[in-house]
Design a protein around this motif. Structure first.
Motif, PDB file in Angstrom:
ATOM      1  N   UNK A   1      88.026 -41.936  41.802  1.00 51.58           N
ATOM      2  CA  UNK A   1      89.390 -42.284  42.224  1.00 51.58           C
ATOM      3  C   UNK A   1      89.935 -41.258  43.201  1.00 51.58           C
ATOM      4  N   UNK A   2      89.648 -39.988  42.962  1.00 51.56           N
ATOM      5  CA  UNK A   2      90.113 -38.942  43.875  1.00 51.56           C
ATOM      6  C   UNK A   2      89.454 -39.079  45.243  1.00 51.56           C
ATOM      7  N   UNK A   3      88.165 -39.383  45.224  1.00 50.51           N
ATOM      8  CA  UNK A   3      87.429 -39.513  46.484  1.00 50.51           C
ATOM      9  C   UNK A   3      87.851 -40.770  47.239  1.00 50.51           C
ATOM     10  N   UNK A   4      88.005 -41.895  46.523  1.00 49.38           N
ATOM     11  CA  UNK A   4      88.305 -43.175  47.157  1.00 49.38           C
ATOM     12  C   UNK A   4      89.788 -43.416  47.419  1.00 49.38           C
ATOM     13  N   UNK A   5      90.636 -42.526  46.963  1.00 53.18           N
ATOM     14  CA  UNK A   5      92.075 -42.775  47.046  1.00 53.18           C
ATOM     15  C   UNK A   5      92.582 -42.861  48.476  1.00 53.18           C
ATOM     16  N   UNK A   6      91.848 -42.275  49.395  1.00 49.79           N
ATOM     17  CA  UNK A   6      92.318 -42.278  50.772  1.00 49.79           C
ATOM     18  C   UNK A   6      93.350 -41.212  51.031  1.00 49.79           C
ATOM     19  N   UNK A   7      93.700 -40.452  50.015  1.00 48.70           N
ATOM     20  CA  UNK A   7      94.652 -39.359  50.170  1.00 48.70           C
ATOM     21  C   UNK A   7      93.847 -38.094  50.407  1.00 48.70           C
ATOM     22  N   UNK A   8      94.062 -37.477  51.554  1.00 56.30           N
ATOM     23  CA  UNK A   8      93.369 -36.221  51.834  1.00 56.30           C
ATOM     24  C   UNK A   8      93.876 -35.170  50.866  1.00 56.30           C
ATOM     25  N   UNK A   9      92.993 -34.612  50.092  1.00 56.50           N
ATOM     26  CA  UNK A   9      93.403 -33.694  49.032  1.00 56.50           C
ATOM     27  C   UNK A   9      94.158 -32.487  49.588  1.00 56.50           C
ATOM     28  N   UNK A  10      93.865 -32.080  50.801  1.00 60.76           N
ATOM     29  CA  UNK A  10      94.552 -30.934  51.374  1.00 60.76           C
ATOM     30  C   UNK A  10      96.016 -31.235  51.670  1.00 60.76           C
TER      31      UNK A  10
ATOM     32  N   UNK B   1      89.347 -29.696  40.071  1.00 61.71           N
ATOM     33  CA  UNK B   1      90.431 -30.685  40.093  1.00 61.71           C
ATOM     34  C   UNK B   1      90.181 -31.776  39.064  1.00 61.71           C
ATOM     35  N   UNK B   2      88.953 -32.266  39.039  1.00 59.04           N
ATOM     36  CA  UNK B   2      88.594 -33.330  38.105  1.00 59.04           C
ATOM     37  C   UNK B   2      88.760 -32.841  36.672  1.00 59.04           C
ATOM     38  N   UNK B   3      88.299 -31.642  36.377  1.00 60.28           N
ATOM     39  CA  UNK B   3      88.413 -31.094  35.022  1.00 60.28           C
ATOM     40  C   UNK B   3      89.880 -30.909  34.627  1.00 60.28           C
ATOM     41  N   UNK B   4      90.710 -30.479  35.567  1.00 62.49           N
ATOM     42  CA  UNK B   4      92.131 -30.288  35.279  1.00 62.49           C
ATOM     43  C   UNK B   4      92.804 -31.626  34.969  1.00 62.49           C
ATOM     44  N   UNK B   5      92.479 -32.643  35.741  1.00 67.04           N
ATOM     45  CA  UNK B   5      93.058 -33.967  35.514  1.00 67.04           C
ATOM     46  C   UNK B   5      92.511 -34.577  34.229  1.00 67.04           C
ATOM     47  N   UNK B   6      91.225 -34.374  33.954  1.00 69.76           N
ATOM     48  CA  UNK B   6      90.634 -34.874  32.715  1.00 69.76           C
ATOM     49  C   UNK B   6      91.326 -34.250  31.504  1.00 69.76           C
ATOM     50  N   UNK B   7      91.582 -32.964  31.556  1.00 69.16           N
ATOM     51  CA  UNK B   7      92.286 -32.300  30.451  1.00 69.16           C
ATOM     52  C   UNK B   7      93.682 -32.890  30.270  1.00 69.16           C
TER      53      UNK B   7
ATOM     54  N   UNK C   1      84.570 -41.232  31.894  1.00 73.52           N
ATOM     55  CA  UNK C   1      85.961 -41.101  32.346  1.00 73.52           C
ATOM     56  C   UNK C   1      86.051 -40.053  33.452  1.00 73.52           C
ATOM     57  N   UNK C   2      85.349 -38.934  33.284  1.00 70.84           N
ATOM     58  CA  UNK C   2      85.343 -37.867  34.302  1.00 70.84           C
ATOM     59  C   UNK C   2      84.836 -38.407  35.636  1.00 70.84           C
ATOM     60  N   UNK C   3      83.757 -39.159  35.609  1.00 68.49           N
ATOM     61  CA  UNK C   3      83.201 -39.722  36.842  1.00 68.49           C
ATOM     62  C   UNK C   3      84.164 -40.722  37.475  1.00 68.49           C
ATOM     63  N   UNK C   4      84.851 -41.484  36.653  1.00 65.61           N
ATOM     64  CA  UNK C   4      85.824 -42.446  37.175  1.00 65.61           C
ATOM     65  C   UNK C   4      86.986 -41.721  37.858  1.00 65.61           C
ATOM     66  N   UNK C   5      87.439 -40.628  37.262  1.00 61.32           N
ATOM     67  CA  UNK C   5      88.518 -39.844  37.870  1.00 61.32           C
ATOM     68  C   UNK C   5      88.059 -39.279  39.212  1.00 61.32           C
ATOM     69  N   UNK C   6      86.850 -38.749  39.246  1.00 62.22           N
ATOM     70  CA  UNK C   6      86.317 -38.185  40.489  1.00 62.22           C
ATOM     71  C   UNK C   6      86.230 -39.257  41.572  1.00 62.22           C
TER      72      UNK C   6
END
Length: 87
Positions: A48-57, A73-79, A41-46
């Protein structure tokens, strides 16, 4: 679950939907108590964040936390996901 993601991902709808979708497809029965299933699940979230096309900044929540690494970020979302009953 989607609402919590939306609120915690800078109100970026596309990103919240993407994370919700990958969590739903990657989770397995009793995933919270199995380290290997949590990692999936953690890897899937990561991904999604990378592939989302939304610049995290550009995400408002992350502007305030500019020093937050991708792993943090991934750990915070996973929690957050772990604490949602619907996942």
């Amino acid at each position: 679950g989607k609402r919590a993601l939306y609120d915690n991902l800078g109100k970026e709808e596309a990103l919240a939907i993407a994370v919700d979708a990958v969590v739903r497809t990657s989770r397995q029965d009793d995933w919270r108590s199995n380290p290997f299933k949590v990692k999936k699940v953690r890897n899937a979230i990561k991904d999604a964040l990378v592939k989302s096309g939304v610049a995290m900044e550009k995400v408002a929540v992350y502007k305030a936390k500019s020093e937050e690494s991708m792993e943090e970020r991934v750990e915070r979302i996973l929690a957050l996901v772990k604490n949602q009953n619907e996942y």
